[in-house]
Design a protein around this motif. Structure first.
Motif, short mmCIF file in Angstrom:
data_model
loop_
_atom_site.label_atom_id
_atom_site.label_comp_id
_atom_site.label_asym_id
_atom_site.label_seq_id
_atom_site.Cartn_x
_atom_site.Cartn_y
_atom_site.Cartn_z
N THR A 179 0.83 -1.21 0.00
CA THR A 179 0.00 0.00 0.00
C THR A 179 0.86 1.26 0.00
OG1 THR A 179 -1.75 -1.18 1.18
CG2 THR A 179 -1.84 1.23 1.18
N GLY A 180 1.89 1.29 0.86
CA GLY A 180 2.78 2.43 0.92
C GLY A 180 3.98 2.35 0.01
N LEU A 181 4.09 1.26 -0.77
CA LEU A 181 5.22 1.05 -1.68
C LEU A 181 6.55 1.19 -0.94
CD1 LEU A 181 4.08 2.89 -4.95
CD2 LEU A 181 4.05 0.45 -4.45
N GLN A 182 6.66 0.57 0.22
CA GLN A 182 7.86 0.70 1.03
C GLN A 182 8.30 -0.66 1.54
OE1 GLN A 182 8.70 4.04 4.02
NE2 GLN A 182 8.06 2.38 5.36
N SER A 183 9.63 -0.88 1.59
CA SER A 183 10.21 -2.10 2.13
C SER A 183 11.17 -1.74 3.26
CB SER A 183 10.96 -2.89 1.04
OG SER A 183 10.06 -3.40 0.09
N ILE A 207 15.54 1.25 4.69
CA ILE A 207 14.17 1.65 4.38
C ILE A 207 14.19 2.22 2.97
CG2 ILE A 207 12.22 3.10 5.03
CD1 ILE A 207 13.31 3.16 7.87
N ARG A 208 13.36 1.69 2.10
CA ARG A 208 13.42 2.14 0.71
C ARG A 208 12.05 2.09 0.05
NH1 ARG A 208 13.86 -2.02 -3.27
NH2 ARG A 208 13.81 -4.13 -2.37
N ARG A 209 11.92 2.91 -0.96
CA ARG A 209 10.76 2.84 -1.84
C ARG A 209 10.92 1.61 -2.73
NH1 ARG A 209 6.38 5.36 -1.24
NH2 ARG A 209 7.06 7.49 -1.65
N ASN A 210 9.83 0.85 -2.91
CA ASN A 210 9.90 -0.38 -3.70
C ASN A 210 8.76 -0.37 -4.71
OD1 ASN A 210 10.20 -2.92 -4.73
ND2 ASN A 210 10.24 -3.97 -2.78
N PHE A 211 9.03 0.14 -5.90
CA PHE A 211 8.01 0.17 -6.95
C PHE A 211 7.67 -1.23 -7.44
CE2 PHE A 211 9.78 4.56 -7.68
CZ PHE A 211 8.66 5.23 -7.18
N GLY A 212 8.54 -2.22 -7.16
CA GLY A 212 8.25 -3.59 -7.56
C GLY A 212 7.04 -4.18 -6.87
N LEU A 213 6.57 -3.54 -5.79
CA LEU A 213 5.38 -4.02 -5.10
C LEU A 213 4.11 -3.72 -5.88
CD1 LEU A 213 6.32 -2.90 -1.47
CD2 LEU A 213 6.69 -5.12 -2.54
N ARG A 214 4.22 -2.89 -6.91
CA ARG A 214 3.07 -2.56 -7.76
C ARG A 214 3.43 -2.86 -9.20
NH1 ARG A 214 -0.45 1.62 -6.58
NH2 ARG A 214 -1.05 1.39 -8.75
N PRO A 215 3.26 -4.12 -9.66
CA PRO A 215 3.60 -4.45 -11.05
C PRO A 215 2.81 -3.63 -12.07
CG PRO A 215 3.26 -6.45 -9.74
CD PRO A 215 2.80 -5.30 -8.91
N LYS A 295 6.09 12.74 -13.19
CA LYS A 295 5.92 13.91 -12.34
C LYS A 295 5.28 13.54 -11.01
CE LYS A 295 3.76 18.48 -12.21
NZ LYS A 295 2.91 19.46 -12.93
N GLY A 296 5.92 13.97 -9.91
CA GLY A 296 5.39 13.75 -8.57
C GLY A 296 5.85 12.47 -7.91
N LEU A 297 6.47 11.54 -8.64
CA LEU A 297 6.94 10.30 -8.02
C LEU A 297 8.22 10.55 -7.24
CD1 LEU A 297 6.36 7.36 -10.53
CD2 LEU A 297 5.07 7.98 -8.50
N PHE A 298 8.34 9.89 -6.09
CA PHE A 298 9.49 10.06 -5.21
C PHE A 298 10.06 8.68 -4.91
CE2 PHE A 298 11.14 10.79 -0.75
CZ PHE A 298 12.27 11.49 -1.15
N ASP A 299 11.34 8.51 -5.17
CA ASP A 299 12.04 7.24 -4.94
C ASP A 299 13.16 7.50 -3.95
OD1 ASP A 299 12.86 4.65 -5.11
OD2 ASP A 299 13.83 4.85 -7.07
N TYR A 300 13.36 6.56 -3.02
CA TYR A 300 14.38 6.77 -2.00
C TYR A 300 14.89 5.44 -1.46
CZ TYR A 300 10.45 5.76 1.11
OH TYR A 300 9.38 5.16 1.72
N LEU A 622 6.60 -17.64 -9.72
CA LEU A 622 5.42 -16.82 -9.94
C LEU A 622 5.79 -15.34 -9.79
CD1 LEU A 622 2.59 -18.76 -8.05
CD2 LEU A 622 3.26 -18.88 -10.46
N LEU A 623 4.97 -14.48 -10.39
CA LEU A 623 5.18 -13.04 -10.30
C LEU A 623 4.67 -12.54 -8.96
CD1 LEU A 623 4.00 -11.97 -13.86
CD2 LEU A 623 6.35 -12.21 -13.05
N PRO A 624 5.52 -11.91 -8.14
CA PRO A 624 5.04 -11.42 -6.84
C PRO A 624 4.09 -10.24 -7.00
CG PRO A 624 7.31 -10.74 -7.21
CD PRO A 624 6.95 -11.65 -8.34
N TYR A 625 3.09 -10.19 -6.13
CA TYR A 625 2.13 -9.09 -6.07
C TYR A 625 1.34 -8.92 -7.37
CZ TYR A 625 5.04 -8.05 -2.05
OH TYR A 625 5.75 -8.15 -0.88
N ASP A 626 1.32 -9.92 -8.20
CA ASP A 626 0.56 -9.86 -9.45
C ASP A 626 -0.31 -11.11 -9.54
OD1 ASP A 626 -0.37 -8.84 -11.76
OD2 ASP A 626 1.53 -8.87 -12.85
N ALA A 627 -1.36 -11.01 -10.34
CA ALA A 627 -2.29 -12.13 -10.47
C ALA A 627 -1.67 -13.23 -11.33
CB ALA A 627 -3.60 -11.64 -11.10
N ASN A 628 -1.51 -14.42 -10.75
CA ASN A 628 -1.01 -15.60 -11.46
C ASN A 628 -2.15 -16.61 -11.54
OD1 ASN A 628 2.24 -15.28 -11.41
ND2 ASN A 628 1.37 -14.50 -9.50
#
Length: 751
Positions: A179-183, A207-215, A295-300, A622-628
């Motif tokens: 939900t928060g795209l954070q690991s 602590i990092r942003r993880n865009f991989g949580l939202r395929p 625009k507006g995306l923040f990665d850290y 399998l693909l994590p966080y995605d429909a398999n």
């Protein structure tokens, strides 16, 4: 439908006409919207709430609304209207600039819920070379996962001539928040880095942003492709002459939110077709670079702990001084991405910034600068431009003075300069020429200035040819040239040969290989190599099965023959069972059929195996966080089987597993022949009740009635035209899963 005018209790000016509330059908540019909106009417002038305008697809400045939240229609720029009280209808004529564009496309697909699970995974990879002193190596990973996170430990055990040793590699616990795209990771981790900084291994917290949580999330800027349709019709989107989207479009402006399959420069063509078949096409240029942030995306990524030293040599050696590292990226606009990086430890301090800037249709320029507390600086400059006809990528970093970062403090000295460039030009539809140059100044490896040129071409559907050459200008005698031919014998078998010259010596390499099917089976490869005074021959066979993979290899190196054997796989404890399977590096599922064996299992319509005697099967990769999509083939089930569903959608967490449980139940059923007291079949359509189960049905032709919940002793109550009756049946075991039982007489009145 009738509409009425409702007088309100006030008037705008207290003089003549009272304000009345009315609900009107809305016609927009001559086309019905199918909507009824609320309006206030005062002397023929209309106003409406600002939220109604938004639902009708019109733009409205909140400053136009009065104290009561109503917006007079005659104040809207680019809008004229005609009010017909008798028809209870309002006709709006709106310019496209005042309309909200219709959103088309597939970008906003629904994200599946995470399918959590509990379990333990033991991965292993073993290697044995008996000809070199009984050498044996064993890599293992122990992983425990649950909905709160994943604990993992990896290490290598070696056994060689009585010298046995275990070396720990990484140990950590991680938690991901989709939900928060954070690991969050506690333990051993690799610091986040930018293209102009260097990562290090650290023991501590990350602590990092993880865009991989939202395929489904696209992080780089995509163009908003759109247009306007005079009347409702169809729209097609073509990217470089390949259709990417087709759909229906209403009248007015629209935007296609469909991610184009493109990297670099290209063009998009939008074709709008009306009901009469007339086409209107618009072509716009595109440039897409995945290195940019929308625009507006923040990665850290932020880390704090102790830098790891002697990784792969010592199990527990960390620097005694605490260290911290951080990297950030921010999409200031679709054309500008800002970057920042910092490091701190004893004797180390780094602060730097960078920017990626998309030039108008001519590529992306990147710049960076950083300063070290030790008195040094680093500058970086690069440019990348990719088009269908030409591509160039030039990057360079240069360190000045005593530039020292965390990686240097752990034993990896900083290169003083690194420059690289690549130019690529396609030749026809199946060829390409690429030239590259690398200039490296390293305190350990010295200087290297390597230039290379390669040409690749597709020869028909089965063959490919490559010619390449290189030269290290820092070492005059270091050069090479090679010619390679690859031929596809069939879908799984490939032959290749290479001839060339390396450092003044001729070289020849030939090989034939057969890939292992993903669902399981055999594979092999044989080959030979000769160069200068060295020659080598080798052969290897591979086996992939449901319990893992294994290989055996033999090599003849200038008369010395050696053999090697290896195996990899996993053990999984989950759902009350322990199973062996292939190595599981990412996410997986455990299929459970409630004990039903030998059922085929399919993943995305591809058969990969069958359930074992306990009704289980491991599905790796399998693909994590995605429909398999996982299915079982119900055609192999007995006819007296009840199945809730043959298909499940599983979305496991990263490095975790989930149970794909199929509810399969057997039932005792049969066709019961019911007759009256005279032996004639009961009339078709007669209602029948099975007393023990409460199931109700009707009699078919020839007195047949089907029941799927029969007991050892069964009572049936029917209601034929001649009056209620009762029949009793003693069920006898049968080899037929759905036997035909009876006939039995239905007589008398039920008790």
């Amino acid at each position: 439908m009738a509409f009425v005018l409702v007088p309100t209790a006030h008037a705008d000016d207290g003089a003549a006409s009272p304000v009345q509330t009315t609900y009107l059908e809305v016609m927009l540019n001559g086309v019905t919207t199918g909507a009824v909106a609320r309006f206030a009417e005062n002397g023929g002038a209309l106003s409406t709430p600002i939220e109604e305008l938004g639902e009708l697809g019109l733009r409205a400045d909140p400053a136009l609304a009065g104290p009561n939240g109503m917006v007079p229609l005659d104040r809207l720029p680019g809008v004229t209207y005609r009010y017909e009280p008798g028809m209870q209808r309002v006709y709006l004529n709106v310019e496209d600039s005042q309309r909200l564009p219709a959103q088309l496309g597939t970008r906003g697909r629904v994200r599946p819920p995470v399918t959590h699970g509990y379990g333990f995974v033991l991965n292993y990879e073993a290697y044995a070379q008996p000809d070199t002193g009984n050498e044996l190596g064993l890599y293992t990973e122990q992983r425990f996962f649950h909905p709160g996170g994943v604990f993992s430990n990896t290490g290598v055990s070696t056994f060689y001539n009585g010298n046995n040793r275990y070396l720990r590699l990484d140990t950590s616990w991680s938690h991901a928040d989709p939900t928060g795209l954070q690991s969050i990771q506690i333990g051993d981790a690799i610091t986040g880095a930018l293209p102009w900084s260097r990562p290090v291994r650290i023991g501590g917290i990350q602590i990092r942003r993880n865009f991989g949580l939202r395929p489904d999330l696209i992080t780089y800027p995509l163009p908003a492709l759109g247009g306007s349709a005079a009347v409702p019709g169809a729209v097609d989107l073509y990217i470089n002459n390949v259709r990417q989207y087709t759909g229906q479009v209403p009248s007015g402006p629209f935007v296609i939110n469909n991610a184009p399959a493109l990297s670099g420069a290209g063009q998009a063509t939008i074709v709008v077709r009306d009901a009469l078949g007339r086409d209107v096409s618009t072509t716009v240029p595109l440039y897409i670079d995945s290195r940019l942030l929308a625009k507006g995306l923040f990665d850290y990524s932020f880390e704090a702990g102790f830098a790891r030293t002697s990784y792969g040599i010592d199990s527990f050696r960390y620097d005694t001084a605490p260290a911290a590292s951080g990297s950030v990226r921010y999409g200031l606009s679709d054309a500008i991405t800002l970057e920042g990086h910092g490091e701190a430890s004893r004797g180390v301090g780094i602060a730097g910034a960078g920017v990626l800037f998309k030039l108008p249709l001519t590529g992306v320029l990147n710049l960076s600068t950083s300063t070290s507390a030790s008195g040094g600086q680093q500058l970086g400059l690069g440019y990348q431009w990719r088009t269908p006809a030409f591509s160039i990528d030039v990057q360079g970093t240069r360190a000045f003075g005593d530039y020292k970062d965390l990686a240097a403090s752990t034993g990896a000295p900083m290169p003083s300069a690194l420059y690289r460039g690549t130019v690529s030009v396609p030749l026809g539809r199946s060829g390409n020429v690429a030239a590259s140059y690398v200039n490296l100044s390293d305190p350990i490896y010295g200087a290297a200035r390597i230039g290379s040129l390669a040409w690749t071409a597709q020869l028909g559907r089965r063959a490919a040819f490559t010619a390449s050459t290189y030269r290290d200008f820092a070492a005059g005698s270091s050069y090479g040239v090679s010619l390679s031919l690859t031929f596809l014998i069939d879908n799984a078998t490939t032959a290749s040969s290479t001839v060339g010259r390396e450092g003044g010596n001729p070289t020849m390499i030939g090989a034939v290989s057969h890939t292992v099917p993903y669902e399981g089976g055999w594979g092999w490869q044989v080959g030979g190599q000769r160069g200068g005074d060295m020659w080598r021959g080798f052969a290897q066979t591979n086996l992939r099965g449901r319990y893992g993979e294994a290989y055996a290899a033999v090599q003849d190196l200038q008369g010395r023959v050696t053999t090697a054997f290896g195996a990899s796989g996993s053990l999984v404890a989950m759902d009350g069972t322990v199973m062996a399977g292939r190595r599981i590096d990412q996410s997986f599922a455990l299929v459970s059929t409630g004990g039903v064996p030998d059922l085929p299992v399919l993943v995305e319509n591809r058969r990969i195996g069958t359930t074992d005697g306990g009704g289980h099967f491991l599905v790796p990769n399998l693909l994590p966080y995605d429909a398999n999509r996982i299915e079982i083939d119900a055609l192999n089930l007995p006819i007296n089987t009840r199945l809730s569903s043959t298909r499940l959608s599983i979305a496991p967490a990263l490095q975790s597993g989930a149970v794909a449980a199929f509810s399969i139940q057997s039932f005792r059923g049969g066709q019961v022949v019911l007759t009256d007291a005279a032996g004639a079949p009961l009339t078709a359509g007669t209602a029948v009740l099975h007393v023990e189960s409460g199931d109700r049905t009707v009699v078919g032709y020839d007195g047949l009635a089907f029941f799927e919940s029969l007991r050892d002793d069964n009572t049936f109550r029917a209601d034929p035209e001649q009056g209620p009756c009762t029949a009793r049946l003693r069920y006898a075991a049968s080899s037929d899963p759905l036997p035909r039982l009876g006939p039995i007489a239905c007589v008398g009145s039920p008790p």
